[in-house]
Design a protein around this motif. Structure first.
Motif, PDB file in Angstrom:
ATOM      1  N   PRO A  32       0.692  -1.301   0.128  1.00  0.00           N
ATOM      2  CA  PRO A  32       0.131  -0.106  -0.220  1.00  0.00           C
ATOM      3  C   PRO A  32       0.912   1.522  -0.166  1.00  0.00           C
ATOM      4  N   GLY A  33       0.650   2.193  -0.910  1.00  0.00           N
ATOM      5  CA  GLY A  33       1.341   3.430  -1.114  1.00  0.00           C
ATOM      6  C   GLY A  33       2.555   3.352  -2.142  1.00  0.00           C
ATOM      7  N   GLN A  34       2.360   2.232  -2.682  1.00  0.00           N
ATOM      8  CA  GLN A  34       3.342   2.042  -3.920  1.00  0.00           C
ATOM      9  C   GLN A  34       2.592   1.648  -4.884  1.00  0.00           C
ATOM     10  N   VAL A  35       3.097   1.781  -6.118  1.00  0.00           N
ATOM     11  CA  VAL A  35       2.487   1.623  -7.688  1.00  0.00           C
ATOM     12  C   VAL A  35       3.464   0.678  -8.294  1.00  0.00           C
ATOM     13  N   LEU A  36       2.756  -0.472  -8.885  1.00  0.00           N
ATOM     14  CA  LEU A  36       3.741  -1.271  -9.813  1.00  0.00           C
ATOM     15  C   LEU A  36       3.266  -0.648 -11.180  1.00  0.00           C
ATOM     16  N   ILE A  37       4.411  -0.607 -11.970  1.00  0.00           N
ATOM     17  CA  ILE A  37       4.216   0.026 -13.257  1.00  0.00           C
ATOM     18  C   ILE A  37       4.854  -0.815 -14.175  1.00  0.00           C
ATOM     19  N   TYR A 102      14.972   0.470 -15.236  1.00  0.00           N
ATOM     20  CA  TYR A 102      15.455  -0.402 -16.496  1.00  0.00           C
ATOM     21  C   TYR A 102      15.000  -1.703 -16.111  1.00  0.00           C
ATOM     22  N   ALA A 103      13.774  -2.024 -16.459  1.00  0.00           N
ATOM     23  CA  ALA A 103      13.009  -3.142 -16.336  1.00  0.00           C
ATOM     24  C   ALA A 103      11.634  -3.227 -16.964  1.00  0.00           C
ATOM     25  N   GLN A 104      11.094  -4.424 -17.204  1.00  0.00           N
ATOM     26  CA  GLN A 104       9.812  -4.364 -17.611  1.00  0.00           C
ATOM     27  C   GLN A 104       8.760  -4.052 -16.755  1.00  0.00           C
ATOM     28  N   TYR A 105       8.843  -3.998 -15.484  1.00  0.00           N
ATOM     29  CA  TYR A 105       7.898  -3.610 -14.422  1.00  0.00           C
ATOM     30  C   TYR A 105       8.943  -2.806 -13.216  1.00  0.00           C
ATOM     31  N   THR A 106       8.418  -1.956 -12.761  1.00  0.00           N
ATOM     32  CA  THR A 106       9.132  -1.042 -11.386  1.00  0.00           C
ATOM     33  C   THR A 106       7.986  -0.656 -10.526  1.00  0.00           C
ATOM     34  N   CYS A 107       8.423  -0.878  -9.463  1.00  0.00           N
ATOM     35  CA  CYS A 107       7.656  -0.539  -8.515  1.00  0.00           C
ATOM     36  C   CYS A 107       8.112   0.837  -7.441  1.00  0.00           C
ATOM     37  N   VAL A 108       7.322   1.816  -7.231  1.00  0.00           N
ATOM     38  CA  VAL A 108       7.657   3.073  -6.754  1.00  0.00           C
ATOM     39  C   VAL A 108       6.652   3.614  -6.211  1.00  0.00           C
TER      40      VAL A 108
END
Length: 327
Positions: A32-37, A102-108
């Protein structure tokens, strides 16, 4: 068949471009509070070159680099964004204290994410986040530019330099921009730069041939080696903003302000974050690009497995504009 793994670029330790290794990693799970892109594109930045060369502070290894990413929301547990929503993410420790773009998914963290809507190609969109944030912040927060003024951009064919020129021309500003490579002059003319100056280290003299009193403002993107000359190109009570370090030099040794700064010339600096790029400014810029009223300085694109070549091109200053990877 669903997979829980992704391709990513991992840097185990500082090194040459080949130190950037293509690996298979688990897709991050957002709290919670993060976004997977789901990353559709990411731009290359000198910051990541500094990380690869071991010049960046606060970086722990192994690390997935990348201080920005553009794509669509895959998941946002707290509901800040809807799945499928177009977003850009940048800064806030991305690619330094936690794995970056630098990836197919990033979590920020959700606070580093800016939503937008656009039908532009992902390659074009991927060139925007960090360049627009830095160029916009430098022109507004640091320089406080005004229509009708003059602006010198030192490091004009960098992506930030070209974006700053595009923004400045839209404000009715006379733009002078430098390049060390005469072959890149056409790229600057193509985005509306009024005066292209070939940089041999002594630009101030040529600026004053055009504007004897000096320019109103200057944006320094090369760094410490050219800063004294840039300061000499600016009029009394004009402002120089230090925002970049293409030279990889950003500390003025033995700084003595009275001897270093020309009398009456002001020195400012800018280093921003996602919070410094208003969503409305991003959307307006993208809409202007779509309408043909502005241009994104995209130089070329790469696949994820071409990251070493992309970094080599960045390090050798082969581009006029942004280098973008499409993972």
């Amino acid at each position: 068949m669903e997979t829980n793994s992704m391709e990513a670029i991992v840097l185990e330790a500082p090194g040459p471009p080949e130190a950037l290794q293509l690996r298979e990693l688990p897709i991050p799970v957002p709290a919670p509070g993060q976004v997977l892109i789901r990353v559709k594109a990411f731009g290359l930045n000198r910051s990541e070159l500094h990380t690869r060369l071991g010049l960046a502070e606060g970086v722990t290894f192994p690390r997935v680099p990348g201080i920005e990413a553009t794509g669509v929301v895959a998941a946002a547990p707290a509901g800040e964004f809807a799945p499928g929503q177009q977003v850009m993410a940048m800064m806030g420790g991305m690619g330094r204290t936690f794995d970056g773009g630098y990836a197919q998914y990033t979590c920020v963290p959700a606070g580093q994410v800016i939503p937008f809507r656009s039908d532009l190609d992902w390659a074009v969109l991927g060139a925007v986040p960090e360049t627009l944030q830095t160029a916009y912040g430098s022109l507004t927060e640091a320089l406080d530019v005004r229509p009708g003024q003059t602006l010198l951009i030192r490091g004009g064919t960098s992506s930030v330099g070209m974006t700053a020129a595009v923004l400045a021309k839209r404000l009715g500003i006379t733009v002078l921009a430098t390049t060390r490579n005469e072959a890149k002059a056409a790229a600057l003319k193509g985005i509306g730069v009024d005066h292209v100056l070939i940089d041999d280290g002594a630009v101030a003299e040529r600026v004053r041939e055009i504007f004897p009193d000096g320019v109103d403002n200057a944006l320094e993107l090369v760094g410490v080696p050219t800063l004294p000359d840039t300061l000499r190109a600016v009029r009394k009570h004009g402002v120089v903003c230090f925002s970049g370090m293409l030279s990889n030099e950003w500390i003025v040794k033995d700084f003595y302000p009275i001897g270093y700064l020309p009398r009456g010339v002001r020195l400012a600096a800018y280093g921003g974050d996602a919070n410094d790029l208003p969503q409305a400014v991003l959307q307006e810029f993208l809409d202007a690009v779509a309408a043909g009223e502005a241009v994104v300085p995209l130089d070329r694109t790469y696949r994820l497995d071409q990251i070493a070549q992309a970094h080599a091109d960045m390090e050798a200053n082969r581009a006029a504009g942004k280098l973008v990877v499409l993972p």
